[in-house]
Motif scaffolding. Structure first.
Motif, PDB file in Angstrom:
ATOM      1  N   THR A  52     -21.540  88.424  21.636  1.00  0.00           N
ATOM      2  CA  THR A  52     -21.163  87.214  21.610  1.00  0.00           C
ATOM      3  C   THR A  52     -20.555  85.604  21.465  1.00  0.00           C
ATOM      4  O   THR A  52     -20.237  86.413  20.673  1.00  0.00           O
ATOM      5  CB  THR A  52     -22.714  87.193  21.480  1.00  0.00           C
ATOM      6  N   GLU A  53     -20.703  84.794  21.892  1.00  0.00           N
ATOM      7  CA  GLU A  53     -20.428  83.242  21.020  1.00  0.00           C
ATOM      8  C   GLU A  53     -20.309  83.333  19.719  1.00  0.00           C
ATOM      9  O   GLU A  53     -19.251  82.916  18.788  1.00  0.00           O
ATOM     10  CB  GLU A  53     -20.869  81.969  21.928  1.00  0.00           C
ATOM     11  N   ARG A  64     -19.096  77.670  18.473  1.00  0.00           N
ATOM     12  CA  ARG A  64     -19.535  78.180  19.607  1.00  0.00           C
ATOM     13  C   ARG A  64     -17.993  77.669  20.996  1.00  0.00           C
ATOM     14  O   ARG A  64     -17.851  77.835  22.192  1.00  0.00           O
ATOM     15  CB  ARG A  64     -20.569  77.920  19.780  1.00  0.00           C
ATOM     16  N   THR A  65     -18.130  76.546  21.041  1.00  0.00           N
ATOM     17  CA  THR A  65     -17.423  74.944  21.745  1.00  0.00           C
ATOM     18  C   THR A  65     -16.175  75.817  21.744  1.00  0.00           C
ATOM     19  O   THR A  65     -15.386  76.681  23.250  1.00  0.00           O
ATOM     20  CB  THR A  65     -17.150  74.175  21.213  1.00  0.00           C
ATOM     21  N   ARG A  68     -16.384  79.017  24.044  1.00  0.00           N
ATOM     22  CA  ARG A  68     -16.568  79.039  25.135  1.00  0.00           C
ATOM     23  C   ARG A  68     -15.416  78.659  25.923  1.00  0.00           C
ATOM     24  O   ARG A  68     -14.900  79.114  26.988  1.00  0.00           O
ATOM     25  CB  ARG A  68     -17.412  78.138  25.210  1.00  0.00           C
ATOM     26  N   GLU A  69     -14.735  77.933  25.177  1.00  0.00           N
ATOM     27  CA  GLU A  69     -13.440  77.458  25.834  1.00  0.00           C
ATOM     28  C   GLU A  69     -12.096  78.145  25.816  1.00  0.00           C
ATOM     29  O   GLU A  69     -11.157  78.255  26.817  1.00  0.00           O
ATOM     30  CB  GLU A  69     -12.579  76.207  24.731  1.00  0.00           C
ATOM     31  N   VAL A  71     -12.917  81.414  26.329  1.00  0.00           N
ATOM     32  CA  VAL A  71     -13.526  82.592  27.193  1.00  0.00           C
ATOM     33  C   VAL A  71     -13.051  82.063  28.859  1.00  0.00           C
ATOM     34  O   VAL A  71     -12.706  82.719  30.004  1.00  0.00           O
ATOM     35  CB  VAL A  71     -14.738  82.787  27.517  1.00  0.00           C
ATOM     36  N   VAL A  72     -12.853  80.411  29.006  1.00  0.00           N
ATOM     37  CA  VAL A  72     -12.466  79.506  30.285  1.00  0.00           C
ATOM     38  C   VAL A  72     -11.039  79.506  30.290  1.00  0.00           C
ATOM     39  O   VAL A  72     -11.243  80.527  31.564  1.00  0.00           O
ATOM     40  CB  VAL A  72     -12.360  78.031  30.300  1.00  0.00           C
ATOM     41  N   THR A  82     -17.514  86.086  33.471  1.00  0.00           N
ATOM     42  CA  THR A  82     -18.658  86.318  32.930  1.00  0.00           C
ATOM     43  C   THR A  82     -20.443  86.315  34.035  1.00  0.00           C
ATOM     44  O   THR A  82     -20.037  86.223  35.258  1.00  0.00           O
ATOM     45  CB  THR A  82     -19.570  84.639  32.358  1.00  0.00           C
TER      46      THR A  82
END
Length: 259
Positions: A52-53, A64-65, A68-69, A71-72, A82
């Motif tokens: 998980t993040e 977590r930001t 998230r970036e 993973v993008v 996702t």
């Protein structure tokens, strides 16, 4: 052990490796590269669910930001996908640079072709490494050279140490595409280890290994002193010299077969 348990072990390995990562300026790039490396190395397989993040962030000590970036970035590369409510999953290497075959019984022509390809990439990589290298990069390169020297002294196969040196130099560019290129090639980067026994002995003649060691040292010293022009030249001499030596070996082999 079931498939799900094996997948969990692979993702746990990812978390452990993230915890040992040294801090870097670009956290998103560093995080994406850590996950990308696991995918290219086969340590994360298609279908594996990423942690998980929160878990990834805690292991890498980032927000977590950042996760998230990262993973993008990997989604844009087609490496992960996702699924709503389920998380991020490894998608595989579709659309990435992959080799269409693995060398089992290499020929001298295979080696010549691979050296030509590497010349087109690694000459510029050496120049970039000289400009951008850090002290940590130098330590990794020096460690690979020590292993290469130890293998020579013990008359062992030095190909793993050889590849480690070139990989360390690629990492020193701080452009992940260079290390991805070598990592994707894998054994293909040094196909001489797959030569038939009848030729392999000639390819590992002591003077050839000694020449490679001298050429590695010249590249290292150029990167160490941040002389980009000389680093580029030294890499060209190294890979070009190897290509010339294998071309001579092929000519000699062809002459023998023609008799």
């Amino acid at each position: 052990m079931g498939t799900e348990d094996i997948s969990k072990r692979r993702t746990a390995s990812l978390l452990n490796s993230l915890g040992s990562q040294e801090p870097r300026t670009n956290l998103v790039t560093s995080m994406a590269e850590a996950i990308r490396r696991k995918i290219y190395d086969g340590q994360l397989q298609p279908g594996d669910r990423l942690p998980t993040e929160s878990e990834l962030g805690q292991s890498a000590r980032v927000s977590r930001t950042v996760v998230r970036e990262a993973v993008v970035v990997l989604k844009a590369e087609g490496l992960v996908e996702t699924r709503q409510g389920a998380g991020a999953f490894v998608k595989g290497l579709a659309g990435q640079l992959v080799m269409p075959y693995r060398i089992e019984g290499a020929t001298l022509e295979d080696i010549l072709q691979m050296l030509e390809l590497r010349l087109a990439v690694e000459v510029e990589a050496a120049a970039l490494a000289a400009r951008r290298r850090t002290d940590a990069d130098l330590l990794e390169m020096a460690s690979a050279l020590e292993d290469f020297a130890a293998a020579r002294k013990q008359q062992n196969d030095a190909t793993d140490a050889d590849l480690r040196f070139h990989m360390a130099l690629a990492e020193a560019t701080h452009n992940p595409r260079f290390s991805q290129f070598l990592r994707t090639l894998g054994d293909l980067a040094l196909p001489r280890k797959h030569l038939p026994e009848s030729i392999r002995g000639e390819a590992y003649l002591g003077n050839q290994i000694d020449l490679a060691a001298q050429e590695h040292k010249a590249i290292f010293e150029a990167v160490q002193t941040q002389d980009a022009a000389y680093a580029s030249t030294a890499m060209r001499v190294h890979l070009g010299g190897s290509r010339s030596r294998y071309a001579a070996l092929r000519r000699a082999s062809d002459a023998v077969e023609a008799k």
